[in-house]
Scaffold this motif. Structure first.
Motif, PDB file in Angstrom:
ATOM      1  N   GLY A 141      12.346   1.943  -9.113  1.00  0.00           N
ATOM      2  CA  GLY A 141      11.894   2.019  -7.602  1.00  0.00           C
ATOM      3  C   GLY A 141      10.170   1.859  -7.616  1.00  0.00           C
ATOM      4  N   GLY A 142       9.678   1.728  -6.578  1.00  0.00           N
ATOM      5  CA  GLY A 142       8.212   1.633  -6.540  1.00  0.00           C
ATOM      6  C   GLY A 142       7.638   2.200  -5.292  1.00  0.00           C
ATOM      7  N   ILE A 143       6.325   2.348  -5.266  1.00  0.00           N
ATOM      8  CA  ILE A 143       5.492   3.009  -3.873  1.00  0.00           C
ATOM      9  C   ILE A 143       4.345   2.026  -3.872  1.00  0.00           C
ATOM     10  N   THR A 144       3.714   2.316  -2.697  1.00  0.00           N
ATOM     11  CA  THR A 144       2.544   1.481  -2.478  1.00  0.00           C
ATOM     12  C   THR A 144       1.504   2.565  -1.925  1.00  0.00           C
ATOM     13  N   GLY A 145       0.351   2.509  -2.193  1.00  0.00           N
ATOM     14  CA  GLY A 145      -0.956   3.179  -1.476  1.00  0.00           C
ATOM     15  C   GLY A 145      -2.191   2.447  -1.296  1.00  0.00           C
ATOM     16  N   GLU A 146      -3.244   3.148  -0.984  1.00  0.00           N
ATOM     17  CA  GLU A 146      -4.303   2.121  -0.614  1.00  0.00           C
ATOM     18  C   GLU A 146      -4.835   1.630  -1.782  1.00  0.00           C
ATOM     19  N   HIS A 147      -4.498   0.109  -1.845  1.00  0.00           N
ATOM     20  CA  HIS A 147      -5.162  -0.783  -2.843  1.00  0.00           C
ATOM     21  C   HIS A 147      -4.306  -0.783  -3.987  1.00  0.00           C
ATOM     22  N   TYR A 148      -3.083  -0.234  -4.184  1.00  0.00           N
ATOM     23  CA  TYR A 148      -2.285  -0.359  -5.412  1.00  0.00           C
ATOM     24  C   TYR A 148      -0.784  -0.541  -4.934  1.00  0.00           C
ATOM     25  N   ALA A 149      -0.029  -1.051  -5.669  1.00  0.00           N
ATOM     26  CA  ALA A 149       1.391  -1.226  -5.865  1.00  0.00           C
ATOM     27  C   ALA A 149       1.964  -0.879  -7.227  1.00  0.00           C
ATOM     28  N   ALA A 150       2.890   0.371  -7.136  1.00  0.00           N
ATOM     29  CA  ALA A 150       3.095   1.000  -8.414  1.00  0.00           C
ATOM     30  C   ALA A 150       4.830   0.899  -8.553  1.00  0.00           C
ATOM     31  N   GLN A 151       5.349   0.453  -9.518  1.00  0.00           N
ATOM     32  CA  GLN A 151       6.830   0.276  -9.648  1.00  0.00           C
ATOM     33  C   GLN A 151       7.355   0.388 -11.397  1.00  0.00           C
TER      34      GLN A 151
END
Length: 290
Positions: A114-124
């Motif tokens: 899975g993955g998440i996004t936040g301010e100025h980033y995408a992590a997966q």
């Protein structure tokens, strides 16, 4: 085309953007040989992309082309996956040069994925020990200070500490671009470091990143030391110990010739100061050199 589990890149990655500097980049760790050759893609002023799981390397250049045409990160993922018959086996994270982010995990990716996004980033990530591997990676990026590369590496460290790749550790990489940020201002490749096979790839990546910063980072004003007193004595002692000076009792002209020879031999041209000054980090390196 048949899927082969050996081709699955069990990975966690983070794509990020720094609006203050314009830097874009990706950091990644995987139980996969040479993950830096597949996952990270970035172009200055355009965006950064991480392509993984049953990775489609074409997502990198094709996605960057779509970003350059003006599509948002989410639109790029929609276009890439819509044209890919194996999209449900893919995973991709994107950040564009406006700070827009998106992440995609196909339904056929191996758990945990899975993955998440936040301010100025995408992590997966995929084939992970737990979801916390990704959430802690994003949180660390949000809370870290320093350059984009510093923050991306903090994300990797936190991800590994939280659980990491369930299959283990093997390789890691960081790729950061910045307009004219490369060597001599002649390219946009700001940081490009890989650890292809190592028992502790993140630690090793951080070690060589620190060396990269030592060799190619700029000298801060507070790190400039006048060559006088104890500093001068230290320089002379080290140059003599390292066989750049035959004696400690030589005129200043010989001292500065020897110092210049040392700086150029050790690739410290970027930290070379005008006569009468030395970079504190260079002196520390000299004193620790064997």
């Amino acid at each position: 085309m048949n899927k082969n589990k050996s081709n699955i890149i069990a990975t966690f990655s983070i794509a990020g953007y720094d609006p203050k500097t314009g830097e874009l980049g990706v950091a990644v760790q995987s139980k996969f040989l040479g993950v830096g050759s597949v996952v990270p893609w970035a172009k200055a002023g355009v965006g950064a992309i991480a392509t993984q799981a049953f990775a489609n390397p074409s997502y990198g250049p094709n996605g960057l082309s779509l970003l350059e045409e003006g599509h948002t990160a989410s639109e790029v993922i929609e276009k890439l996956t819509a044209e890919d018959e194996f999209s449900e086996d893919r995973q991709v994270g994107i950040v564009d040069a406006k700070g827009n982010t998106a992440t995609f995990t196909g339904k056929q990716c191996y758990e945990w994925a899975g993955g998440i996004t936040g301010e100025h980033y995408a992590a997966q990530g995929n084939i992970l020990v737990n979801e916390e591997t990704v959430t802690h990676m994003g949180r660390a990026f949000e809370q870290a200070s320093g350059s984009l590369a510093d923050r991306l590496l903090e994300g990797l460290k936190a991800a590994q500490k939280a659980g990491g790749d369930s299959r283990g550790k093997q390789s890691a990489a960081i790729y950061v671009v910045k307009d004219k940020g490369g060597y001599g201002g002649l390219s946009d490749v700001f940081v490009d470091l890989r650890v292809d096979d190592h028992p502790e790839p993140i630690q090793e990546l951080i070690r060589i990143y620190q060396l990269q910063q030592l060799y190619f980072g700029e000298t801060l004003e507070e790190h400039r030391l006048p060559v006088e007193g104890e500093v001068k004595a230290d320089i002379i002692a080290q140059l003599h110990r390292l066989n750049y000076m035959e004696s400690v009792d030589l005129p200043d002209s010989d001292l500065y010739d020897a110092l210049t020879a040392y700086l150029h031999t050790e690739n410290f041209e970027g930290r070379e100061q005008e006569r009468g000054w030395i970079d504190q980090k260079v002196l520390a390196f000299m004193k620790n050199q064997k």
